[in-house]
Design a protein around this motif. Structure first.
Motif, PDB file in Angstrom:
ATOM      1  N   GLY A  90     -64.141 -30.299  31.566  1.00  0.00           N
ATOM      2  CA  GLY A  90     -63.966 -31.283  32.559  1.00  0.00           C
ATOM      3  C   GLY A  90     -65.332 -32.225  32.357  1.00  0.00           C
ATOM      4  N   PHE A  91     -65.974 -32.019  30.514  1.00  0.00           N
ATOM      5  CA  PHE A  91     -66.864 -32.708  30.736  1.00  0.00           C
ATOM      6  C   PHE A  91     -65.846 -33.335  29.324  1.00  0.00           C
ATOM      7  CE2 PHE A  91     -70.758 -29.729  31.410  1.00  0.00           C
ATOM      8  CZ  PHE A  91     -71.196 -31.074  32.745  1.00  0.00           C
ATOM      9  N   LEU A  92     -65.336 -32.584  28.771  1.00  0.00           N
ATOM     10  CA  LEU A  92     -64.764 -33.335  27.851  1.00  0.00           C
ATOM     11  C   LEU A  92     -63.123 -33.956  28.405  1.00  0.00           C
ATOM     12  CD1 LEU A  92     -63.499 -30.111  26.068  1.00  0.00           C
ATOM     13  CD2 LEU A  92     -64.974 -32.364  24.667  1.00  0.00           C
ATOM     14  N   THR A  93     -62.639 -33.868  29.627  1.00  0.00           N
ATOM     15  CA  THR A  93     -61.706 -35.055  30.262  1.00  0.00           C
ATOM     16  C   THR A  93     -62.751 -36.123  30.540  1.00  0.00           C
ATOM     17  OG1 THR A  93     -61.810 -34.136  32.343  1.00  0.00           O
ATOM     18  CG2 THR A  93     -60.941 -33.153  30.897  1.00  0.00           C
ATOM     19  N   ARG A  94     -63.763 -35.406  31.160  1.00  0.00           N
ATOM     20  CA  ARG A  94     -64.826 -37.884  31.077  1.00  0.00           C
ATOM     21  C   ARG A  94     -65.271 -37.992  30.226  1.00  0.00           C
ATOM     22  NH1 ARG A  94     -65.223 -33.841  35.372  1.00  0.00           N
ATOM     23  NH2 ARG A  94     -67.591 -32.836  34.508  1.00  0.00           N
ATOM     24  N   ASP A  95     -65.278 -37.619  28.709  1.00  0.00           N
ATOM     25  CA  ASP A  95     -65.705 -38.190  27.289  1.00  0.00           C
ATOM     26  C   ASP A  95     -64.992 -39.260  27.972  1.00  0.00           C
ATOM     27  OD1 ASP A  95     -65.445 -38.517  24.911  1.00  0.00           O
ATOM     28  OD2 ASP A  95     -67.468 -37.335  24.827  1.00  0.00           O
ATOM     29  N   GLU A  96     -65.335 -40.486  27.036  1.00  0.00           N
ATOM     30  CA  GLU A  96     -65.218 -42.051  26.985  1.00  0.00           C
ATOM     31  C   GLU A  96     -63.758 -41.668  25.803  1.00  0.00           C
ATOM     32  OE1 GLU A  96     -65.942 -46.201  24.262  1.00  0.00           O
ATOM     33  OE2 GLU A  96     -67.370 -44.319  24.576  1.00  0.00           O
ATOM     34  N   CYS A  97     -64.078 -40.825  24.644  1.00  0.00           N
ATOM     35  CA  CYS A  97     -62.431 -40.495  23.433  1.00  0.00           C
ATOM     36  C   CYS A  97     -60.989 -39.509  23.873  1.00  0.00           C
ATOM     37  CB  CYS A  97     -63.431 -38.845  22.502  1.00  0.00           C
ATOM     38  SG  CYS A  97     -64.622 -40.116  21.625  1.00  0.00           S
ATOM     39  N   ARG A 120     -66.773 -35.477  17.030  1.00  0.00           N
ATOM     40  CA  ARG A 120     -67.556 -34.844  17.358  1.00  0.00           C
ATOM     41  C   ARG A 120     -66.916 -34.725  18.200  1.00  0.00           C
ATOM     42  NH1 ARG A 120     -71.709 -31.719  18.632  1.00  0.00           N
ATOM     43  NH2 ARG A 120     -72.663 -31.245  20.353  1.00  0.00           N
ATOM     44  N   PHE A 121     -65.980 -35.204  19.051  1.00  0.00           N
ATOM     45  CA  PHE A 121     -64.643 -34.974  20.523  1.00  0.00           C
ATOM     46  C   PHE A 121     -63.946 -33.431  19.536  1.00  0.00           C
ATOM     47  CE2 PHE A 121     -60.809 -35.382  22.428  1.00  0.00           C
ATOM     48  CZ  PHE A 121     -61.289 -35.487  23.643  1.00  0.00           C
ATOM     49  N   THR A 122     -63.036 -34.099  18.921  1.00  0.00           N
ATOM     50  CA  THR A 122     -61.620 -33.153  18.214  1.00  0.00           C
ATOM     51  C   THR A 122     -62.597 -31.643  17.810  1.00  0.00           C
ATOM     52  OG1 THR A 122     -62.093 -33.999  16.304  1.00  0.00           O
ATOM     53  CG2 THR A 122     -60.206 -35.523  17.661  1.00  0.00           C
ATOM     54  N   GLN A 144     -56.476 -33.328  28.518  1.00  0.00           N
ATOM     55  CA  GLN A 144     -55.433 -33.389  29.658  1.00  0.00           C
ATOM     56  C   GLN A 144     -54.923 -32.705  30.491  1.00  0.00           C
ATOM     57  OE1 GLN A 144     -57.655 -35.320  31.307  1.00  0.00           O
ATOM     58  NE2 GLN A 144     -58.209 -36.712  29.858  1.00  0.00           N
ATOM     59  N   GLY A 145     -54.055 -32.487  29.265  1.00  0.00           N
ATOM     60  CA  GLY A 145     -53.492 -30.837  29.929  1.00  0.00           C
ATOM     61  C   GLY A 145     -53.734 -29.293  30.114  1.00  0.00           C
ATOM     62  N   ILE A 146     -55.200 -29.748  29.292  1.00  0.00           N
ATOM     63  CA  ILE A 146     -55.355 -27.961  29.751  1.00  0.00           C
ATOM     64  C   ILE A 146     -55.812 -27.953  30.617  1.00  0.00           C
ATOM     65  CG2 ILE A 146     -57.677 -26.475  28.389  1.00  0.00           C
ATOM     66  CD1 ILE A 146     -56.298 -27.404  25.463  1.00  0.00           C
ATOM     67  N   ALA A 147     -56.883 -29.263  30.741  1.00  0.00           N
ATOM     68  CA  ALA A 147     -57.934 -29.202  32.572  1.00  0.00           C
ATOM     69  C   ALA A 147     -57.073 -28.961  33.143  1.00  0.00           C
ATOM     70  CB  ALA A 147     -58.789 -30.723  32.105  1.00  0.00           C
ATOM     71  N   GLY A 148     -55.585 -29.555  33.011  1.00  0.00           N
ATOM     72  CA  GLY A 148     -54.981 -29.471  34.385  1.00  0.00           C
ATOM     73  C   GLY A 148     -54.705 -27.883  34.569  1.00  0.00           C
ATOM     74  N   ALA A 149     -54.051 -27.436  33.982  1.00  0.00           N
ATOM     75  CA  ALA A 149     -53.749 -25.870  33.083  1.00  0.00           C
ATOM     76  C   ALA A 149     -54.968 -24.421  33.779  1.00  0.00           C
ATOM     77  CB  ALA A 149     -53.014 -25.199  31.997  1.00  0.00           C
ATOM     78  N   VAL A 150     -56.061 -25.386  33.549  1.00  0.00           N
ATOM     79  CA  VAL A 150     -57.027 -24.384  33.421  1.00  0.00           C
ATOM     80  C   VAL A 150     -58.460 -23.949  35.180  1.00  0.00           C
ATOM     81  CG1 VAL A 150     -57.321 -23.579  31.591  1.00  0.00           C
ATOM     82  CG2 VAL A 150     -58.788 -25.511  32.227  1.00  0.00           C
ATOM     83  N   GLY A 151     -57.544 -25.434  35.723  1.00  0.00           N
ATOM     84  CA  GLY A 151     -58.237 -26.317  37.170  1.00  0.00           C
ATOM     85  C   GLY A 151     -59.228 -26.794  36.571  1.00  0.00           C
ATOM     86  N   ALA A 152     -60.428 -27.005  35.203  1.00  0.00           N
ATOM     87  CA  ALA A 152     -61.074 -28.492  35.595  1.00  0.00           C
ATOM     88  C   ALA A 152     -60.674 -28.798  36.254  1.00  0.00           C
ATOM     89  CB  ALA A 152     -61.209 -28.742  34.080  1.00  0.00           C
ATOM     90  N   SER A 153     -62.525 -29.716  36.792  1.00  0.00           N
ATOM     91  CA  SER A 153     -62.069 -30.381  38.244  1.00  0.00           C
ATOM     92  C   SER A 153     -62.849 -32.274  37.022  1.00  0.00           C
ATOM     93  CB  SER A 153     -62.688 -30.838  39.058  1.00  0.00           C
ATOM     94  OG  SER A 153     -63.871 -29.775  38.840  1.00  0.00           O
TER      95      SER A 153
END
Length: 157
Positions: free
Chosen positions: A62-69, A83-85, A148-157
């Motif tokens: 969830g934190f990663l999906t909100r990162d500017e990267c 760092r993001f990668t 984004q695909g990982i986030a959706g698959a694990v249910g991150a918000s």
């Protein structure tokens, strides 16, 4: 006291202090594990398979999906996302362990990271990367899509 006995007294005092420090350090137990003894177990949530590990994975993702990267224009932000990668690469194994159903997403994301790195677009964390935006932009867009695909698959918000 003669001048000759002063250096001898200094040596004795130094040896006594060194011996005391050595013994104090040894009093707490061995610094290394004995052969055959198990390593200490970490008790972090991400070390636990299943619910606690999955919850930690959701939080990280969830934190990663909100990162500017993850949200910025790929051809513009990729140079600042070393760092993001690294963080994305770090969660790939955890996805496979704690959310096995999302394993294909982890595989695709890892492949995107490899292509991005192979194209010499990857920057070291804290450094500004280089690379041709015409090549690195699309490669980084695939990394963003993977996150984004990982986030959706694990249910991150």
């Amino acid at each position: 006291m003669s001048s000759r006995s002063r250096p001898a007294a200094w040596k004795v005092t130094t040896l006594a202090v060194a011996a005391a420090c050595t013994l104090a350090g040894c009093a707490s137990g061995p610094a290394t594990l004995e052969r055959g003894s198990p390593a200490p177990r970490s008790n972090t949530a991400s070390d636990e398979v299943g619910a606690p590990g999955l919850e930690a994975l959701r939080t990280k993702t969830g934190f990663l999906t909100r990162d500017e990267c993850a949200t910025g224009p790929p051809a513009q932000v990729f140079t600042r996302c070393g760092r993001f990668t690294v963080e994305v690469r770090n969660i790939v194994g955890q996805v496979r362990r704690d959310a096995p159903a999302a394993g294909s997403r982890a595989d695709a994301t890892e492949q995107a990271l490899d292509r991005f790195s192979d194209a010499r677009c990857q920057a070291s964390p804290g450094a500004v990367g280089g690379g041709d935006p015409a090549v690195c932009g699309p490669a980084f867009a695939a990394v963003q899509a993977g996150v984004q695909g990982i986030a959706g698959a694990v249910g991150a918000s």
